[in-house]
Write an enzyme that holds these catalytic residues in place. Sequence first.
Site, mmCIF file in Angstrom:
data_model
loop_
_atom_site.group_PDB
_atom_site.id
_atom_site.type_symbol
_atom_site.label_atom_id
_atom_site.label_comp_id
_atom_site.label_asym_id
_atom_site.label_seq_id
_atom_site.Cartn_x
_atom_site.Cartn_y
_atom_site.Cartn_z
ATOM 1 N N GLY A 1 -23.974 8.564 20.293
ATOM 2 C CA GLY A 1 -23.331 9.545 20.921
ATOM 3 C C GLY A 1 -24.159 10.617 21.208
ATOM 4 N N ARG A 2 -23.769 11.838 20.600
ATOM 5 C CA ARG A 2 -24.348 13.117 21.110
ATOM 6 C C ARG A 2 -25.629 13.171 20.433
ATOM 7 N NH1 ARG A 2 -19.609 13.277 22.201
ATOM 8 N NH2 ARG A 2 -18.704 15.009 23.491
ATOM 9 N N LYS B 1 -13.425 0.308 24.114
ATOM 10 C CA LYS B 1 -13.547 1.341 23.244
ATOM 11 C C LYS B 1 -12.544 1.906 22.600
ATOM 12 C CE LYS B 1 -17.107 4.833 22.627
ATOM 13 N NZ LYS B 1 -16.423 6.077 21.869
ATOM 14 N N CYS C 1 -10.203 8.343 23.395
ATOM 15 C CA CYS C 1 -10.488 9.707 23.698
ATOM 16 C C CYS C 1 -8.853 10.220 23.221
ATOM 17 C CB CYS C 1 -10.425 9.962 25.094
ATOM 18 S SG CYS C 1 -10.562 11.730 25.326
ATOM 19 N N MET D 1 -19.766 10.001 27.731
ATOM 20 C CA MET D 1 -19.390 11.444 27.105
ATOM 21 C C MET D 1 -19.155 12.313 28.345
ATOM 22 S SD MET D 1 -22.374 11.826 24.188
ATOM 23 C CE MET D 1 -23.703 10.986 24.994
#
EC number: 1.3.1.91
Length: 337
Positions: free
Chosen positions: A235-236, A141, A102, A20
């Site tokens: 993730g987050r 990814k 991304c 990230m």
Amino acid sequence: MSKPEKTANLPPRRLSVAPMMDWTDRHCRMFHRQITRHTWLYTEMVTTGALIHGDVPRHLDFSQEEHPVALQLGGSEPADLAQSAKLGARWGYDEINLNCGCPSERVQKGAFGACLMAEPKLVADGVKAMRDAVDIDVTVKHRIGIDDVSSYDFVRDFVGIIADAGCNTFIVHARNAILKGLSPKENREIPPLKPEYAYRLKQDFPRLEIIINGGIKTLDEIDLHLRHVDGVMIGREAYHNPWLMADFDSRYYGDDRAPASREDVLRAMIPYLAEQLSRYGSKGLKLNGMTRHMLGLMAGLPGARAFRQTLSDARQLAAGDPALLLRALERMRPLAA
């Protein structure tokens, strides 16, 4: 050059923390490593240009304790990817991961990230070049589609072409990337999640390692996904609620050692913060550049707000004293009683 020793027996990629930007720097990863011993950690995306033409140690240095740790690269030219992968392997990373997910406009201008899903043969060439250059794993990814291309066949063919180039591990962010009209933040929230696409990839390519990513927040969700795929990337949620990872080692890796407490984690970070400030303080590193990653450690507990306020106090941060971590803990204790 930093040359940490590689972990002799790497754990499976059953759990991992996503790369990230602006978040998973070396200080964040060191903090996460105090919570979980076995979960794979990933760097922020590093572009091939930054490595070939920039300050390599600044981008690649890390602490030995971070293993298992993967370097995520952003780029599209096979020769540049191979050269950058060599640097990553030389620095001691356990895996090289190629970013094909991304959606930011800046990344698109560099002709890499999610837009590479439209060029699977170029990705395959890049993967082959990296695999020829290094003896560590090379992984990809990616998203499940781009813009209005949302059929399962698209991502199946993408994976198949790259698998033929020798890639065995695919980390599937199970939603489309919208290349025009949505911000990176909106791209993490608006395109619908389709975990069934990742499940089908595992069915269609049983020999491949398929790891699912996207919107995963609870242990129950992790358990559900692991019935269908090989691994889960958080993730987050791992950043905002890092204590979620406290159960990872026992639950998913069979580690029967007692997990560290939150206080243990803070105390383990103090000598690290002191060492980093001593080494890099003259180069601009500040205490808040490291403590900012720890603001969510007490999420959900009484006194968590006081903890965050203390770690965000500009006056105390300016003093550069790593013991601020313990002062933040002491401030919340009366509120938690």
